[in-house]
Design an enzyme around this catalytic site. Structure first.
Site, mmCIF file in Angstrom:
data_model
loop_
_atom_site.group_PDB
_atom_site.id
_atom_site.type_symbol
_atom_site.label_atom_id
_atom_site.label_comp_id
_atom_site.label_asym_id
_atom_site.label_seq_id
_atom_site.Cartn_x
_atom_site.Cartn_y
_atom_site.Cartn_z
ATOM 1 N N HIS A 1 0.848 -1.200 0.000
ATOM 2 C CA HIS A 1 0.000 0.000 0.000
ATOM 3 C C HIS A 1 0.887 1.256 0.000
ATOM 4 O O HIS A 1 0.930 2.012 0.979
ATOM 5 C CB HIS A 1 -0.870 -0.081 1.254
ATOM 6 C CG HIS A 1 -2.001 0.877 1.376
ATOM 7 N ND1 HIS A 1 -1.875 2.230 1.201
ATOM 8 C CD2 HIS A 1 -3.297 0.662 1.697
ATOM 9 C CE1 HIS A 1 -3.052 2.805 1.411
ATOM 10 N NE2 HIS A 1 -3.932 1.873 1.707
ATOM 11 N N GLU B 1 -1.129 1.533 -5.214
ATOM 12 C CA GLU B 1 -0.824 0.299 -4.493
ATOM 13 C C GLU B 1 -0.810 -0.896 -5.449
ATOM 14 O O GLU B 1 -1.591 -0.925 -6.404
ATOM 15 C CB GLU B 1 -1.899 0.081 -3.414
ATOM 16 C CG GLU B 1 -2.185 1.334 -2.597
ATOM 17 C CD GLU B 1 -3.530 1.287 -1.871
ATOM 18 O OE1 GLU B 1 -3.997 0.188 -1.531
ATOM 19 O OE2 GLU B 1 -4.114 2.357 -1.660
HETATM 20 C C1 BG6 Z 1 -7.067 1.999 0.505
HETATM 21 C C2 BG6 Z 1 -8.535 1.650 0.403
HETATM 22 O O1 BG6 Z 1 -6.312 0.964 -0.029
HETATM 23 O O2 BG6 Z 1 -6.733 2.164 1.882
HETATM 24 C C3 BG6 Z 1 -9.355 2.764 1.060
HETATM 25 O O3 BG6 Z 1 -8.878 1.483 -0.954
HETATM 26 C C4 BG6 Z 1 -8.894 2.981 2.478
HETATM 27 O O4 BG6 Z 1 -10.717 2.409 1.031
HETATM 28 C C5 BG6 Z 1 -7.403 3.242 2.486
HETATM 29 O O5 BG6 Z 1 -9.602 4.082 3.033
HETATM 30 C C6 BG6 Z 1 -6.804 3.458 3.880
HETATM 31 O O6 BG6 Z 1 -7.141 2.424 4.714
HETATM 32 P P1 BG6 Z 1 -6.708 2.459 6.226
HETATM 33 O O7 BG6 Z 1 -7.291 1.221 6.859
HETATM 34 O O8 BG6 Z 1 -5.210 2.444 6.260
HETATM 35 O O9 BG6 Z 1 -7.280 3.732 6.805
#
Ligand code: BG6
Length: 271
Positions: free
Chosen positions: A136, A240
């Protein structure tokens, strides 16, 4: 946390979540974005850098938390290497987890002029192991208004802001001017982030990945997130690489699969 220095770059890797929080080439701004208000708590993921998403993406109803367990577990160092070419490699291992099927999970980070990361999963059980994975990556940009993302034209995506409606990307250059949360599917292409403000192009090359997620929370979501600054959406974009939704991995017993990314940057040519 491991601090890594090479002749070309610096990096930081936390054992919490096997989380790379920093990579910066000498003379360039940081490649990875880190929130100034990330919480660094035992049970919370770090906000920014490269969260390792495994073994599920998002928040399925039957799962206890968003984006899997890997990013909130403490990993162990398995090996450190600094070969003669000047690069540094850190190999981490996810300790045994009673809430996972029998499997071995390793994460290999190699720092040089580029940043490479590889998530390797071996199914040690006697049944098929179905899972999602995603690296990510949060990238630093100078100003989201002068950013475009290329490499996704013609690709189908699921719009997470429109009940997962299936759409097709029409733009050669994707500009971000509102909240974006898209899962591009069946795409193995390199994606580039063109940043006119920092005069830099970031390339996201990948192997073993059929999905690309593009995310920017924009104003309202940024305000709603406790561990993200209200204005920070202007300074970041997530592009990502992984295998999510219909691209989830189905790993047969005894088999190993790798998800690899290579992140690099070059200066933007003046036009
Ligand atoms: C992204 C998702 O990969 O991660 C989003 O597509 C999400 O929907 C974002 O809001 C962040 O997620 P988190 O759990 O780290 O707040």
């Amino acid at each position: 946390m491991l601090e890594i220095v090479t002749p070309w770059s610096t990096a930081e890797v936390y054992l919490h979540g096997a989380h790379v929080t920093h990579f910066q080439k000498n003379g360039e701004p940081p490649l990875l974005f880190m929130s100034q208000v990330s919480r660094f708590l035992r049970d919370a993921p770090i906000r920014g850098g490269i969260p390792v998403i495994f073994p599920w993406f998002g928040k399925p109803v039957d799962k206890p938390l968003q984006h899997g367990i890997a990013r909130v577990r403490n990993w162990e160092v398995k090996e450190l290497a600094s070969p003669a070419d000047g690069s540094v490699t850190v190999k981490l291992r996810l300790p045994y987890c009673s809430d996972l099927p029998a499997c071995a999970v390793e994460y290999v980070v190699t720092v040089s002029r580029t940043l490479r990361a590889e998530l390797v999963v071996t199914n040690k059980s006697e049944k098929e192991f179905a899972f999602e994975n995603c690296l990510h990556t949060y990238f630093t940009v100078g100003d989201i208004g002068s950013v475009s993302v290329t490499g996704l034209k013609g690709v189908k995506y699921l719009d997470q802001l429109d009940s997962l409606a299936r759409k097709v990307e029409k733009e050669n250059r994707i500009h971000i001017s509102s909240e974006v949360d898209r899962v591009y599917v069946d795409t193995k292409h390199t994606v580039s982030v063109h940043d006119a403000s920092l005069k830099r192009i970031i390339r996201v090359e990948k192997e073993g990945s059929a999905s690309t997620v593009v995310w920017n929370p924009w104003i309202a979501k940024a305000k709603a997130m406790q561990d993200f600054g209200d204005e920070e959406y202007q300074k970041m974009i997530c592009v990502e690489s992984g295998n999510v939704n219909g691209n989830a991995v189905k790993l047969a017993p005894g088999k190993t699969v790798s998800l690899r990314i290579k992140l690099s940057s070059t200066g933007l040519k003046k036009t």
